[in-house]
Design an enzyme around this catalytic site. Structure first.
Site, PDB file in Angstrom:
ATOM      1  N   LYS A  58      -4.460  30.013 -49.188  1.00  0.00           N
ATOM      2  CA  LYS A  58      -4.897  31.120 -50.033  1.00  0.00           C
ATOM      3  C   LYS A  58      -3.827  31.302 -51.107  1.00  0.00           C
ATOM      4  O   LYS A  58      -2.691  31.686 -50.797  1.00  0.00           O
ATOM      5  CB  LYS A  58      -5.063  32.383 -49.181  1.00  0.00           C
ATOM      6  CG  LYS A  58      -5.953  33.445 -49.811  1.00  0.00           C
ATOM      7  CD  LYS A  58      -6.224  34.573 -48.810  1.00  0.00           C
ATOM      8  CE  LYS A  58      -7.121  35.647 -49.437  1.00  0.00           C
ATOM      9  NZ  LYS A  58      -7.382  36.756 -48.470  1.00  0.00           N
ATOM     10  N   HIS A 122      -4.097  29.247 -43.505  1.00  0.00           N
ATOM     11  CA  HIS A 122      -5.161  29.525 -42.538  1.00  0.00           C
ATOM     12  C   HIS A 122      -5.567  28.220 -41.858  1.00  0.00           C
ATOM     13  O   HIS A 122      -5.710  27.183 -42.518  1.00  0.00           O
ATOM     14  CB  HIS A 122      -6.375  30.133 -43.237  1.00  0.00           C
ATOM     15  CG  HIS A 122      -6.124  31.507 -43.792  1.00  0.00           C
ATOM     16  ND1 HIS A 122      -6.740  32.636 -43.301  1.00  0.00           N
ATOM     17  CD2 HIS A 122      -5.313  31.932 -44.792  1.00  0.00           C
ATOM     18  CE1 HIS A 122      -6.338  33.688 -43.977  1.00  0.00           C
ATOM     19  NE2 HIS A 122      -5.463  33.299 -44.890  1.00  0.00           N
ATOM     20  N   GLN A 236     -14.032  34.102 -34.959  1.00  0.00           N
ATOM     21  CA  GLN A 236     -13.100  33.131 -35.532  1.00  0.00           C
ATOM     22  C   GLN A 236     -12.874  31.923 -34.629  1.00  0.00           C
ATOM     23  O   GLN A 236     -12.101  31.034 -34.955  1.00  0.00           O
ATOM     24  CB  GLN A 236     -11.779  33.821 -35.863  1.00  0.00           C
ATOM     25  CG  GLN A 236     -11.936  34.850 -36.983  1.00  0.00           C
ATOM     26  CD  GLN A 236     -10.631  35.518 -37.362  1.00  0.00           C
ATOM     27  OE1 GLN A 236      -9.587  34.871 -37.418  1.00  0.00           O
ATOM     28  NE2 GLN A 236     -10.689  36.802 -37.632  1.00  0.00           N
ATOM     29  N   ARG A 250       1.593  37.062 -45.865  1.00  0.00           N
ATOM     30  CA  ARG A 250       0.326  37.667 -46.250  1.00  0.00           C
ATOM     31  C   ARG A 250       0.383  38.050 -47.726  1.00  0.00           C
ATOM     32  O   ARG A 250       1.432  38.438 -48.259  1.00  0.00           O
ATOM     33  CB  ARG A 250       0.010  38.912 -45.412  1.00  0.00           C
ATOM     34  CG  ARG A 250      -0.082  38.677 -43.917  1.00  0.00           C
ATOM     35  CD  ARG A 250      -1.060  37.584 -43.521  1.00  0.00           C
ATOM     36  NE  ARG A 250      -2.390  37.773 -43.985  1.00  0.00           N
ATOM     37  CZ  ARG A 250      -3.385  38.326 -43.284  1.00  0.00           C
ATOM     38  NH1 ARG A 250      -3.143  38.774 -42.059  1.00  0.00           N
ATOM     39  NH2 ARG A 250      -4.593  38.428 -43.783  1.00  0.00           N
ATOM     40  N   HIS A 334       7.406   3.659  -8.344  1.00  0.00           N
ATOM     41  CA  HIS A 334       8.640   3.685  -9.123  1.00  0.00           C
ATOM     42  C   HIS A 334       9.828   3.418  -8.204  1.00  0.00           C
ATOM     43  O   HIS A 334      10.232   4.285  -7.420  1.00  0.00           O
ATOM     44  CB  HIS A 334       8.773   5.053  -9.814  1.00  0.00           C
ATOM     45  CG  HIS A 334       9.835   5.112 -10.856  1.00  0.00           C
ATOM     46  ND1 HIS A 334       9.954   6.157 -11.738  1.00  0.00           N
ATOM     47  CD2 HIS A 334      10.843   4.259 -11.176  1.00  0.00           C
ATOM     48  CE1 HIS A 334      10.981   5.950 -12.542  1.00  0.00           C
ATOM     49  NE2 HIS A 334      11.532   4.807 -12.218  1.00  0.00           N
ATOM     50  N   LYS A 503      18.990  37.073  15.022  1.00  0.00           N
ATOM     51  CA  LYS A 503      17.824  37.933  14.793  1.00  0.00           C
ATOM     52  C   LYS A 503      17.428  37.749  13.339  1.00  0.00           C
ATOM     53  O   LYS A 503      17.932  38.422  12.442  1.00  0.00           O
ATOM     54  CB  LYS A 503      18.137  39.399  15.094  1.00  0.00           C
ATOM     55  CG  LYS A 503      16.877  40.258  15.098  1.00  0.00           C
ATOM     56  CD  LYS A 503      17.169  41.684  15.488  1.00  0.00           C
ATOM     57  CE  LYS A 503      15.858  42.463  15.629  1.00  0.00           C
ATOM     58  NZ  LYS A 503      14.961  42.345  14.471  1.00  0.00           N
TER      59      LYS A 503
END
Length: 789
Positions: A58, A122, A236, A250, A334, A503
């Site tokens: 943009k 975007h 979206q 922005r 392996h 114990k």
């Protein structure tokens, strides 16, 4: 970034720039140079979010302008003809045309975007695959957009509601304050589902929240209906839609950022959007709350290998996804410093890997330790050869079996269930095999259990009878009486001989061991089998079917039993130390094969136990001390235990009964109590539990008030205890002897939960002194509680 005339060197790239002093944000005087500097500074945290994704930019060629005169803006999909050739591209076919998008996988590409005033970046929720085609989405996104009269605080409240649902779905959620008005929520996906399927799930989630919170949430697109509500935009997730990337600037009047945040930040009353200077400071401090989303899963693999020295594949580029329709697996034998098998499943563009020391289990109900290792590249699926001496994993690697698998369940870090389809001549025997891998706390870092599951794809053709061993088949344990050292020392004058055991500070557990399975029973007959699946190794440690008696304990970092830690591990508390390890301390054997041993003497039973049970990774046969109470007491003290258990050498085993042939000799005072009520907290505990009111039955069995317990709790324990007690809340006190000063601000519960406390003794009126919380004892019944101190 070093300046050379009108060119800048960014890594290995030379970038031409113009008009660096051009103001793009008039209100703050932020220039193109500032924007370039920002994008280069956040490149390390931004690129993982956008790499392999088509980037729609943009652009504000002349800046964002002012409130009275906004700047002109347009979306740009195709890469500009003037762009450098080194910027990679990806093509996407739309209904009427094909667009060629740039792909940003290095800082220089971000600097180029800033040079042409592409302030906002975007991207969709999917990435390009290795074949250049769009893959299934690897993340789900929810856009929380506040309507008129609603602010960021309301969006945060809705975000927490979303998080609860996504948590229940096994999906970690990452919040991002959008840099505009609302909040974006991201959750990682494994690429199994396409965009249409993900959109449907997101839509259903939005509708469910709208139904639960109709006054706060709306899920429909109509703007006129959004006033006073948060619009939960699920759309979206469409393959054709894009969302502003985390860490993108922005195009507002001031340079704000779509900033990843922590959930703790979303709880703050002063929550607000962040400006780019604040984000730069956070990144400089290493704060990147979204690091686990979109991370390069091969970073660790590369850091452990030198591509110039090892024969293993070491791809330079980050993974971009594999074939999700038929994901691959490989099991490699392996021969390194010790022989093991590497079990690898394709997931999220890599081979998620485990080392299995004893080999992949091919018999049901046999658990094998599987240690998760670093993710490997998909290219490793065909690797065979020699890893050079001195390199990580040096030794011979060969393929034991390989093929494709069906993914039944995948909960990151917790559980995997998959059916493998190997080669006809492979180690799996040419038949499909269904395996489960379970991450169990208390086993140590990265340790899982691997098991060939009972239900196999070919069972209908070759049914295998299952064992019917259950907890109901097991006897109750023999119980101890409370004793004093004199009871033992005086007894020796009459020729009695005693053995002394620790114990142990844990849960008493009776284990039933069958040919292929193990079941576990608590002291009060509850089934504990699922809480300690590691016990399955008993089938390999003992040479016949058996019934064993012992204690389940959790060991802390110093290797000492910790009762509170045991409770946290068994509850699955995410905050519990990963160093905690569970051990089953076996000290008696009640049956071996068809032979009952309960009539044998303790001395004979211990000999049989030593002869027939080997120790394992999670099973221990602790020593006993014969004839030396002082040595046993000293060992108990060094381990931080509450005392020892004295057992007469000639004693038989009395299932479910208490006997004087076994005596508890305590050096620390612990007491079982019954919770009857809660006093409200004050000060720092306001709104929570202040103390618990407890009771202990007297000699006749009547429940009598025993005082308050107000210390020893963690914050998480208080929250859990309150949740548990609220379920059994009642209106009236269950006993009538609670003093007015303790009952005035109390609420009451049904007396059905046993707890354990540490204390300094009790008063002559039967009140606990200096009691501190140790934990609930769900393995014990209230009928067994009596004063012991």
């Amino acid at each position: 970034m070093a300046r050379q005339g009108k060119s800048f060197q960014v890594g290995d790239r030379t970038l031409s720039v113009t008009n660096l002093d051009k103001v793009l944000y008039p209100e703050t005087g932020t220039t193109k140079a500032d924007v370039i500097h920002y994008y280069l500074s956040v490149a390390d945290v931004l690129i993982p979010q956008i790499t392999h994704r088509p980037v729609t930019r943009k652009r504000w060629v002349d800046g964002v302008g002012t409130e009275k005169k906004p700047g002109e803006v347009f979306f740009r999909k195709d890469l500009e003809d003037s762009a450098p050739e080194w910027i990679p591209t990806g093509s996407v076919e739309h209904k009427s045309r094909t667009n060629t998008y740039p792909i940003a996988d290095e800082p220089a590409a971000l600097a180029r975007f800033a040079q042409v005033a592409a302030l906002e970046l975007h991207t969709p929720q999917w990435r390009f695959g290795r074949n250049g085609q769009p893959r299934n989405p690897d993340r789900l996104v929810l856009d929380l957009d506040p309507g008129e009269g609603v602010g960021l605080a309301e969006c945060a409240e809705v975000a927490f509601w979303c998080r609860e649902i996504l948590d229940d779905m096994g999906m970690a959620t990452f919040p991002v304050t959008s840099g505009s008005k609302g909040i974006h929520l991201y959750a990682g996906l494994d690429g199994t589902y396409n965009s249409e399927q993900v959109s449907k799930v997101a839509h259903e989630l939005a509708k469910a929240l709208e139904a639960d919170h109709p006054d706060e949430v709306i899920s429909t697109m109509k703007r006129a209906d959004r006033a006073g509500k948060v619009f939960l935009d699920w759309s979206q997730n469409s393959a054709a839609k894009t969302t502003v990337s985390p860490y993108s600037l922005r195009g507002r009047l001031t340079p704000m950022v779509a900033a990843p945040r922590t959930w703790e930040e979303l709880e703050a009353k002063d929550l607000r959007q962040l400006a780019y200077e604040e984000v730069l400071e956070r990144v400089d401090q290493g704060i990147n709350p979204i690091s686990d989303l979109g991370a390069d899963r091969l970073d660790t693999y590369r850091s452990m290998r030198d591509a110039s020295k090892t024969a293993e594949p070491v791809p330079a580029q980050r993974p971009s996804g594999g074939d999700k329709d038929q994901p691959s697996f490989v099991i490699q034998e392996h021969h390194a410093s010790s022989l093991h098998w590497d079990f690898r499943l394709e997931y999220a563009g890599v081979l998620v890997s485990w080392a299995v020391p004893k080999g992949v289990p091919l018999k049901k109900n046999v658990n094998r330790l599987a240690v998760q290792t670093e993710d490997h590249p998909l290219e490793y699926g065909t690797f065979e050869g020699t890893i050079a001496k001195g390199e990580y994993g040096a030794g011979e690697v060969s393929i034991w079996d390989t093929g494709t698998y069906e993914r039944e369940k995948w909960r990151d870090g917790k559980e995997v269930i998959a059916t493998l389809h190997g080669r006809d001549d492979g180690g799996l025997g040419g038949v499909p095999r269904r395996f489960a891998l379970i991450r169990t706390k208390g086993m140590g870092d990265d340790s899982w259990l691997m098991q060939l599951m009972k239900d196999q794809p070919d069972d209908h053709a070759n049914p295998e009878p299952e064992e019917t061993l259950s907890v109901a088949d097991l006897p109750g344990p023999m119980l101890c009486s409370v004793g004093k050292p004199a009871d033992v020392t005086l007894g020796k004058k009459d020729g009695e001989t005693w053995a002394f055991e620790m114990k142990w500070d844990g849960y008493r557990v009776i284990a039933g061991v069958g040919k292929n399975t193990v079941v576990l029973s608590s002291r009060n007959g509850k089934d504990l089998t699922d809480l300690f699946p590691q016990a399955c190794e008993l089938t390999e440690l003992i040479d016949d079917e058996a019934v064993l008696d012992g204690e389940l304990v959790a060991l802390d970092e110093q290797g000492r039993p910790d009762f509170s830690l045991l409770q946290a591990v068994l509850k699955g508390d995410d905050e519990v130390s990963e160093d905690a390890e569970l051990r089953y301390m076996v000290f008696d054997i009640l049956r071996l094969g068809d032979r009952s041993l309960t009539k044998e003497t303790y001395e004979e039973r211990r000999k049989i136990l030593a002869e027939h049970l080997a120790e394992g990774e999670n099973v221990v046969v602790p020593p006993n001390y014969t004839g030396n109470l002082a040595a046993a007491t000293k060992a108990s003290s060094q381990l931080g235990l509450e005392g020892v258990v004295a057992k007469r050498m000639d004693s038989t085993y009395l299932p479910g009964k208490r006997a004087s042939a076994w005596l508890k000799l305590k050096t620390r005072q612990h007491q079982e109590v019954i919770v009857i009520g809660v006093r409200e907290g004050k000060g720092s505990r306001s709104g929570s539990i202040g103390s618990l009111l407890v009771a202990v039955p007297d000699e006749s069995g009547e429940l009598r008030y025993a005082g308050r317990v107000g210390t020893g709790f963690t914050d998480s324990q208080l929250a859990d205890i309150e949740t548990t007690l609220r379920r059994i809340e009642r209106k009236t006190p269950p006993i009538d002897d609670v003093p007015a000063e303790d009952s005035s601000d109390a609420w009451w519960v049904t007396p059905k939960l046993v707890a354990e406390v540490a204390l300094a003794g009790h008063t002559r009126h039967g009140r606990v002194r200096q009691a501190a919380w140790r934990g609930l004892r769900q393995d014990k019944d209230i009928k067994d509680v009596r004063w012991e101190v």
